[in-house]
Design a protein around this motif. Sequence first.
Motif, short mmCIF file in Angstrom:
data_model
loop_
_atom_site.label_atom_id
_atom_site.label_comp_id
_atom_site.label_asym_id
_atom_site.label_seq_id
_atom_site.Cartn_x
_atom_site.Cartn_y
_atom_site.Cartn_z
N MET A 80 13.31 129.19 30.39
CA MET A 80 12.24 129.93 30.13
C MET A 80 12.28 130.30 28.46
SD MET A 80 10.00 130.35 32.63
CE MET A 80 9.18 131.91 32.21
N PHE A 81 11.53 129.93 27.73
CA PHE A 81 11.57 130.16 26.22
C PHE A 81 10.95 131.69 26.07
CE2 PHE A 81 11.11 125.55 26.40
CZ PHE A 81 12.15 125.23 25.79
N ASN A 82 9.97 131.96 26.73
CA ASN A 82 9.68 133.31 26.95
C ASN A 82 8.97 133.88 28.13
OD1 ASN A 82 6.94 132.21 26.89
ND2 ASN A 82 7.08 132.10 24.45
N ASP A 83 8.06 134.74 28.24
CA ASP A 83 7.64 135.11 29.82
C ASP A 83 6.38 134.08 30.00
OD1 ASP A 83 5.84 136.10 27.82
OD2 ASP A 83 5.28 137.99 28.89
N LYS A 84 5.97 133.20 29.01
CA LYS A 84 4.87 132.27 29.47
C LYS A 84 5.24 130.65 29.47
CE LYS A 84 1.35 135.01 29.60
NZ LYS A 84 0.29 135.17 30.74
N TRP A 85 6.16 130.37 28.75
CA TRP A 85 6.43 128.87 28.76
C TRP A 85 8.04 128.64 29.17
CZ3 TRP A 85 2.96 125.23 27.77
CH2 TRP A 85 1.78 125.72 27.08
N ALA A 86 8.15 127.44 29.93
CA ALA A 86 9.35 127.06 30.30
C ALA A 86 9.33 125.42 30.26
CB ALA A 86 9.62 127.36 31.64
N TYR A 123 3.55 126.40 32.49
CA TYR A 123 2.80 127.67 31.68
C TYR A 123 2.70 128.67 32.80
CZ TYR A 123 -0.60 130.30 29.25
OH TYR A 123 -1.20 131.47 28.78
N LYS A 124 2.95 129.83 32.64
CA LYS A 124 2.77 130.90 33.44
C LYS A 124 1.37 131.49 33.43
CE LYS A 124 6.76 131.40 35.78
NZ LYS A 124 7.16 131.74 36.99
N ILE A 125 0.32 131.21 33.94
CA ILE A 125 -0.85 131.72 33.59
C ILE A 125 -0.93 133.34 34.14
CG2 ILE A 125 -3.25 131.95 34.83
CD1 ILE A 125 -2.78 128.84 35.45
N PHE A 126 -0.22 133.92 35.07
CA PHE A 126 0.02 135.34 35.40
C PHE A 126 1.13 135.44 35.87
CE2 PHE A 126 -3.00 133.68 38.78
CZ PHE A 126 -2.01 134.07 40.02
N ALA A 152 1.53 123.08 40.38
CA ALA A 152 1.51 124.51 40.36
C ALA A 152 2.80 124.98 41.15
CB ALA A 152 0.00 125.23 41.05
N GLU A 153 3.22 126.17 40.88
CA GLU A 153 4.18 126.74 41.47
C GLU A 153 3.96 128.41 41.50
OE1 GLU A 153 8.58 125.45 41.06
OE2 GLU A 153 8.34 126.86 39.64
N TYR A 154 4.12 129.04 42.65
CA TYR A 154 4.29 130.55 42.69
C TYR A 154 5.51 130.97 43.23
CZ TYR A 154 2.26 135.00 44.06
OH TYR A 154 2.43 136.41 43.87
N GLY A 155 5.86 131.98 42.64
CA GLY A 155 7.35 132.66 42.81
C GLY A 155 7.16 134.22 43.05
N ILE A 156 7.96 134.56 43.86
CA ILE A 156 8.01 136.04 44.21
C ILE A 156 9.67 136.40 44.09
CG2 ILE A 156 7.94 137.73 46.08
CD1 ILE A 156 6.01 135.51 47.48
N GLU A 157 9.54 137.12 42.85
CA GLU A 157 11.04 137.36 42.45
C GLU A 157 11.51 138.71 43.29
OE1 GLU A 157 13.32 138.72 38.25
OE2 GLU A 157 11.14 138.31 38.44
#
Length: 191
Positions: A80-86, A123-126, A152-157
């Motif tokens: 993860m480069f930041n909270d949006k891009w990996a 890219y994290k949309i939200f 698409a991927e959805y993660g629950i931390e």
Amino acid sequence: MDILFTNFNHHYLMINSAKKFLVLFFMLIGFFGFAQENSDEIHHHSISILLGHTTIFQGFENGERKTESEPSWAINYNYMFNDKWALGLHNDIIIENFVVEKTSGDEILERNTPITSLIVGTYKIFDGFGVELGGGLEFDKNESFGVARIGAEYGIEITKHNLEVLISLDYDIVIDAYDGLNIGIGIAKLF
């Protein structure tokens, strides 16, 4: 006997090349990871394992085209480069042998537990939900193909343990061969 030996050498060289690529990729990621500032707000690295099913639309059995569903595994690394891009290395293996009719309809292919390795941008949309785009190769002892992926991927931390439960949906276009839809569920370790 010579044909068996030639096929073995081809398969061995293909696996060796894939291993060298993976080692180099992880070394580079590690180098860039240590060069980055550590932040308490974001985990830069994640390694995940997913159990899934791959639906193959050009399956072929008893002289007829049919849709098949095969079990698969995925082992992925993301930076993860930041909270949006990996950016990550995503590796899938379909753990069954199967036969497909090429998308052109002019040839039948035997696939023996193919392994797919892709470089994938996310890219994290939200928070928790990201879209993916990437490309790579599918390796098989018979023949290798280029692959394009959209997903698409959805993660629950689970913050207490630095884990994430993942649900993924990917569409792979195995160029000049077949298409596959991957659905998976798994867990990621964040660090």
